[in-house]
Design an enzyme around this catalytic site. Structure first.
Site, PDB file in Angstrom:
ATOM      1  N   GLU A 321       0.829  -1.213   0.000  1.00 62.56           N
ATOM      2  CA  GLU A 321       0.000   0.000   0.000  1.00 62.56           C
ATOM      3  C   GLU A 321       0.860   1.258   0.000  1.00 62.56           C
ATOM      4  O   GLU A 321       0.484   2.272  -0.569  1.00 62.56           O
ATOM      5  CB  GLU A 321      -0.952   0.004   1.202  1.00 62.56           C
ATOM      6  CG  GLU A 321      -1.862  -1.220   1.322  1.00 62.56           C
ATOM      7  CD  GLU A 321      -2.581  -1.605   0.040  1.00 62.56           C
ATOM      8  OE1 GLU A 321      -2.810  -0.725  -0.819  1.00 62.56           O
ATOM      9  OE2 GLU A 321      -2.906  -2.800  -0.123  1.00 62.56           O
ATOM     10  N   HIS A 324       1.969   2.211  -3.403  1.00 58.76           N
ATOM     11  CA  HIS A 324       0.913   2.941  -4.125  1.00 58.76           C
ATOM     12  C   HIS A 324       0.936   4.441  -3.839  1.00 58.76           C
ATOM     13  O   HIS A 324       0.407   5.213  -4.631  1.00 58.76           O
ATOM     14  CB  HIS A 324      -0.459   2.431  -3.699  1.00 58.76           C
ATOM     15  CG  HIS A 324      -0.914   1.173  -4.375  1.00 58.76           C
ATOM     16  ND1 HIS A 324      -0.839   0.987  -5.733  1.00 58.76           N
ATOM     17  CD2 HIS A 324      -1.505   0.056  -3.868  1.00 58.76           C
ATOM     18  CE1 HIS A 324      -1.364  -0.210  -6.026  1.00 58.76           C
ATOM     19  NE2 HIS A 324      -1.760  -0.793  -4.920  1.00 58.76           N
ATOM     20  N   GLU A 343      -1.393  -2.059  -9.742  1.00 56.57           N
ATOM     21  CA  GLU A 343      -1.315  -3.268  -8.920  1.00 56.57           C
ATOM     22  C   GLU A 343      -0.092  -4.130  -9.229  1.00 56.57           C
ATOM     23  O   GLU A 343       0.549  -4.655  -8.333  1.00 56.57           O
ATOM     24  CB  GLU A 343      -2.612  -4.077  -9.041  1.00 56.57           C
ATOM     25  CG  GLU A 343      -3.860  -3.328  -8.555  1.00 56.57           C
ATOM     26  CD  GLU A 343      -3.734  -2.832  -7.113  1.00 56.57           C
ATOM     27  OE1 GLU A 343      -2.806  -3.225  -6.404  1.00 56.57           O
ATOM     28  OE2 GLU A 343      -4.584  -2.011  -6.710  1.00 56.57           O
TER      29      GLU A 343
HETATM   30  N1  BES Z   1      -6.033  -1.205  -4.408  1.00 53.72           N
HETATM   31  C1  BES Z   1      -6.108  -2.440  -3.738  1.00 53.72           C
HETATM   32  C2  BES Z   1      -7.381  -2.641  -2.974  1.00 53.72           C
HETATM   33  C3  BES Z   1      -8.559  -3.016  -3.833  1.00 53.72           C
HETATM   34  C4  BES Z   1      -8.699  -4.309  -4.282  1.00 53.72           C
HETATM   35  C5  BES Z   1      -9.518  -2.099  -4.151  1.00 53.72           C
HETATM   36  C6  BES Z   1      -9.782  -4.643  -5.070  1.00 53.72           C
HETATM   37  C7  BES Z   1     -10.594  -2.434  -4.931  1.00 53.72           C
HETATM   38  C8  BES Z   1     -10.731  -3.715  -5.396  1.00 53.72           C
HETATM   39  C9  BES Z   1      -4.949  -2.602  -2.766  1.00 53.72           C
HETATM   40  O1  BES Z   1      -3.815  -1.876  -3.075  1.00 53.72           O
HETATM   41  C10 BES Z   1      -4.534  -4.030  -2.825  1.00 53.72           C
HETATM   42  O2  BES Z   1      -4.017  -4.436  -3.811  1.00 53.72           O
HETATM   43  N2  BES Z   1      -4.798  -4.788  -1.767  1.00 53.72           N
HETATM   44  C11 BES Z   1      -4.506  -6.197  -1.728  1.00 53.72           C
HETATM   45  C12 BES Z   1      -3.392  -6.499  -0.785  1.00 53.72           C
HETATM   46  C13 BES Z   1      -2.061  -6.569  -1.459  1.00 53.72           C
HETATM   47  C14 BES Z   1      -0.973  -6.904  -0.468  1.00 53.72           C
HETATM   48  C15 BES Z   1      -2.001  -7.521  -2.625  1.00 53.72           C
HETATM   49  C16 BES Z   1      -5.746  -6.902  -1.251  1.00 53.72           C
HETATM   50  O3  BES Z   1      -6.655  -6.230  -0.789  1.00 53.72           O
HETATM   51  O4  BES Z   1      -5.799  -8.112  -1.338  1.00 53.72           O
HETATM   52 ZN    ZN Z   2      -2.693  -2.657  -4.614  1.00 50.54          ZN
END
Ligand code: BES
Ligand code: ZN
Length: 880
Positions: A321, A324, A343
């Site tokens: 995070e 990002h 991502e």
């Molecule tokens: N931006 C995402 C969160 C997100 C995921 C928002 C799906 C909307 C829809 C965040 O940066 C993210 O990727 N979170 C991951 C954790 C990461 C360590 C891979 C998650 O929520 O699994």
């Molecule tokens: Zn992410």
């Protein structure tokens, strides 16, 4: 490329009028679970128009002339809004003005609106928790990505419509007023009380940013704080009286912030960074600028209850995070087609950062066994998609938060990083981030910056990876003593190539290591044509020595060795005698595994090769072996030779590695050994290895009797063992542990372990438990999934899903939770008949947001069926 046929026709917002700054004031009501809002938006008029179209979803905009109008301050004039037209499908509101706006005008749109605090964890929603007094309480929090800001305030809810935000939150009066916090992206500017004695908290103006990154939280929290080396205030907010559980994340956050600041050479632009654990949260975490929100299990560490793998994943999530904050927040994709820029990059950077913070985690080794593997697996399906994919409607946007955007994205970044080197990569990143700060980009912009920095053909190479789905298999044919003929073609998991597939080519950075030096590549080529030869010169004599392609699985392709004897030598010396690096050992076996699934090799050959891993003690390699054992355990369950397979798997583990690792943690053992132990024990629990089952029973009894608690790393295995031998008495004990657990991690661990029950009446019980009040909506799917992954529960889980279809659909119709549910429910079936049945079901009961996952899973079912048709007899013979 995916076609846009069959897709809902979708149009982005018109740009006649666009926002410059939003003044937003929001006041939630914790009794009625509603909120009231008002805002004034400074507009830029780009073309003459009497219509303003913006996004609004499930909000009621007041249409009285006082509440809703356009003011022209320069002319001292107010334009009324004649009519508001809502388009529910497009999630827009069109405001019809009484007069036209013309370019150059200074116009301010004023709106008052109201909405409900959402129940489905999106938009402005309520999160439930139990206070220290044991009473149920609520906080109001946000989740806006990708398209939910429009549920909290009417706005231009597309990433390219960047603006600044002045946010004001009104805190409802509570009996615990001094513990109520109001947080947003920025620091508090001032605080007052309104006529109803409510606290009114105003925040500093944000930088120019996208709507999906706006966030606010109102609720009771405690916090701890520190300053990063570069002087940024970092705080971690936790449930009341649990602030110490934020200590680990606080340290990781401060150090990650410093790492990125140094790496990108661009300071963090905000004055503070908050991380907050939210009890009801659908994703793992969300990178809102300056206010990063997390699931509790992705942020909180309780030293006596948190497992080592959890701690590791918390560090990865925090690092993700924070990446990002630059990649995504400072520079943002122009449209969701380029989601992978966010991502895929954050996922790559999280590894780079964690490797720096925790070198003993050996995190890059784990990259290959986790991220690389799942990306390659999904991407060999006909129903995969290119990294860059046209998307329109919100349900399509949600669908691409998948292993392609994340994992394949991270893999191709790692490949590129390796290809151009760290220094060029840094230089290119800095260029990209500074050139496009506060702006939006497309994939090309990144390639341009990296190409400029490296002077290598980055764009030409990388477009072959982002614009086409899939990846190639490179066939190696040894010619004479030192020449390799390399041929590439698309790798498909069904072993078939369509006409279109036959024309596809990638730019593959091929490297070769030899038996003489397995660390340093001896030859390399950028393979761009279908067939090329690679001269190894006098370096090597292929008659005598072996070689291996794709060292460390750095590039996203598979390798097939034409000469059988070469492959056998690789297995014997590279694996049996462990001359290859672990990443190469696992790469070899994983390639062979996928060749087997695709029908290029047969399962008995695979298991023969697995036999060469008798001396294997590496965690990352065992991760892959575990994937393979788990898949075949699913497939072979119910066959008369299944017990023989179990015997084979058990022996593989117990003959050497389990003896080395043992049940009890050793003082100051390496991190990867600590991770390996639960992996092996869990596998042995699945195989019901008597010695381990006995240990689990004893540990459980001691734990329940409070004589000695089970080490956090082994809890899951022990709970699974007990569930697999469930009785009413054990059920009661497990439920008691569940209900008394204060940490979400422990609750989730128990919930998922319950999926291992075998008796039909208990399978039903677990599924009912999954949708009961005891399990948070965000966790339900993991319980159902754990039942579905248990061969004895698979069928019942599917039937349960069908009979509760409306409930599942209403909760998870869009978003990755629903997609994860669909996959786990379907993927393990293995007959054409089931594939048919599932197709029929969704034909009658469609849900747009799951389409791609349904197609992918049904494809997997058919692949399973084909594999079993080919290999059952061979496997029977092998295991007999
Ligand atoms: N931006 C995402 C969160 C997100 C995921 C928002 C799906 C909307 C829809 C965040 O940066 C993210 O990727 N979170 C991951 C954790 C990461 C360590 C891979 C998650 O929520 O699994
Ligand atoms: Zn992410």
């Amino acid at each position: 490329m995916a076609t846009t046929e069959n897709k809902t026709s979708f149009q982005r917002l018109p740009c006649l009028v666009t926002p410059i700054n939003y003044h937003i004031r929001l006041a939630p009501d914790f009794k009625k679970f509603t909120f009231e809002g008002s805002q004034s938006i400074d507009l830029k008029v780009n073309e003459s128009t009497a219509e303003i179209v913006l996004n609004s979803d499930k909000l009621t905009i007041e249409n009285g002339a006082d509440q809703c109008n356009v003011k022209l301050p320069n002319d001292n004039k107010t334009i009324n809004i004649k009519e508001i037209k809502y388009n529910v499908e497009e999630e827009t509101a069109t405001l019809i003005l009484a007069e036209k706006l013309v370019p150059g005008m200074n116009a301010i749109l004023n709106l008052e609106f109201s909405g409900e605090l959402d129940k489905n964890l999106t938009g402005f929603y309520k999160s439930r928790y139990i206070g220290p007094d044991g009473k149920e309480r609520f906080s109001a929090v946000t989740q806006f990505e990708p398209t939910y800001a429009r549920k909290a305030f009417p706005c231009w809810d597309e990433p390219a419509h960047k603006a600044t935000f002045d946010i004001t939150l009104v805190v409802p009066v509570s009996d615990n007023d001094d513990k109520m916090v109001a947080l947003s992206n920025m620091s508090v500017k001032e605080e007052n009380r309104d006529s109803q004695k409510r606290r009114v908290v105003k925040f500093d103006r944000t930088p120019i940013m996208s709507t999906y990154l706006v966030a606010f939280v109102i609720g009771e929290y405690d916090y701890i704080e520190t300053r990063s080396k570069h002087g940024v205030l970092v705080r971690v907010y936790t449930p009341l009286q649990k602030s110490e559980q934020g200590r680990f994340a606080l340290d990781v956050a401060a150090r990650s912030l410093d790492f990125y600041t140094d790496y990108f050479q661009i300071p963090f632009p905000l004055s503070k960074l908050d991380l907050i654990a939210i009890s009801d949260f659908s994703a793992g975490a969300m990178e809102n600028w300056g206010l990063v929100t997390y699931r509790e299990v992705c942020l909180l560490v309780d030293p006596s209850h948190t497992s080592t793998s959890r701690k590791q994943s918390i560090s990865l999530t925090v690092a993700h995070e924070l990446a990002h904050q630059w990649f995504g927040n400072l520079v943002t994709m122009e449209w969701w087609t380029h989601l992978w820029l966010n991502e895929g990059f954050a996922m790559f950077m999280e590894y780079l950062c964690v490797d720096h913070l925790f070198p003993d985690f050996m995190i890059w080794k784990q990259f290959v066994s986790d991220t690389f593997l799942s990306a390659m697996n999904l991407d060999s399906l006909a129903n995969s998609h290119p990294i860059e994919i046209p998307v329109g409607h919100p349900s399509e946007v949600e669908e691409i938060f998948d292993d392609i955007s994340y994992n394949k994205g991270a893999c191709i970044n790692r490949m590129l990083y390796h290809y151009i080197g760290d220094e060029n990569f840094r230089k290119g990143m800095k260029l990209y981030l500074s050139r496009h700060s506060y702006k939006n980009t497309q994939t090309e912009d990144l390639w341009n910056a990296l190409e400029e920095a490296s002077q290598k053909p980055v764009r030409r190479m990388m477009t072959t990876w982002t614009k086409q789905k899939g990846y190639p298999v490179v066939t190696v044919n040894c010619q004479g003593s030192n020449r390799l003929e390399l041929t590439q073609e698309k790798f498909n998991s069904d072993g078939q190539l369509s006409d279109a597939d036959k024309t596809m080519l990638w730019a593959v950075p091929v490297q070769v290591i030899t038996a003489k030096d397995v660390q340093k590549p001896q030859a390399e080529i950028l393979l761009e044509k279908r067939v090329e030869t690679l001269e190894l010169g006098s370096l090597i004599d292929l008659q005598k020595e072996w070689i291996k392609l794709n060292p460390f699985a750095m590039a996203t392709y598979r390798v097939q060795y034409q000469q059988e004897d070469l492959f056998i030598r690789l297995l014997e010396e590279g694996i049996g005698q462990q001359k290859l690096d672990p990443a190469d050992r696992l790469n070899l076996i994983n390639d062979l595994y996928s060749m087997t699934l695709a029908g290029r090799k047969s399962s008995d050959v695979l298991f023969q090769a697995i036999g060469s891993f008798r001396n294997e003690c590496e965690y990352s390699v065992w991760t892959v072996m575990n994937v393979i054992l788990s898949k075949y355990n699913q497939l072979l369950y119910g066959y008369d030779f299944h017990p023989k397979f179990v015997e084979f798997g058990t022996k593989l583990i117990t003959q050497k590695v389990f003896g080395e690792i043992g049940w009890d943690p050793k003082p100051s053992e390496p991190h990867l050994k600590t991770l390996l132990r639960p992996l092996l024990i869990n596998r042995l629990v699945t195989f019901e290895y008597p010695e381990v089952m006995k240990k689990c029973h004893e540990a459980f009894d001691d734990h329940v009797a409070k004589r000695k608690s089970i080490p956090a790393d082994l809890r899951s295995a022990v709970y699974r063992a007990m569930s697999s031998q469930i009785t009413d008495e054990i059920w009661e004990k497990i439920m008691k542990l569940h209900d008394e657990a204060e940490l979400q991690e422990e609750q989730m661990r128990i919930q998922s372990a319950l999926g291992s029950v075998k008796k039909p009446e208990f399978i039903e019980r677990v599924l009912k438990f999954a949708i009961s009040d005891k399990v948070r909506s965000q966790d339900t799917i993991f319980v159902v999934a754990s039942v579905a992954c248990n061969p004895s529960g698979r069928r019942t889980a599917w039937e349960f899903f069908i009979s509760n279809y409306e409930l599942f659909k209403s909760r998870y119709d869009v978003g990755f939770l629903g997609n994860a549910l669909i996959k786990s429910l379907i993927e393990n079936f293995q007959t054409e008949e089931m594939a048919h049945q599932i197709e029929d079901f969704f034909r009658v009961n469609p849900n747009k947001g799951w389409d791609r996952s349904i197609q992918q899973s049904i494809e997997t079912v058919r692949l399973n069926a084909a594999l079993m048709a080919r290999d059952t007899e061979k496997l029977a013979k092998f295991f007999q």
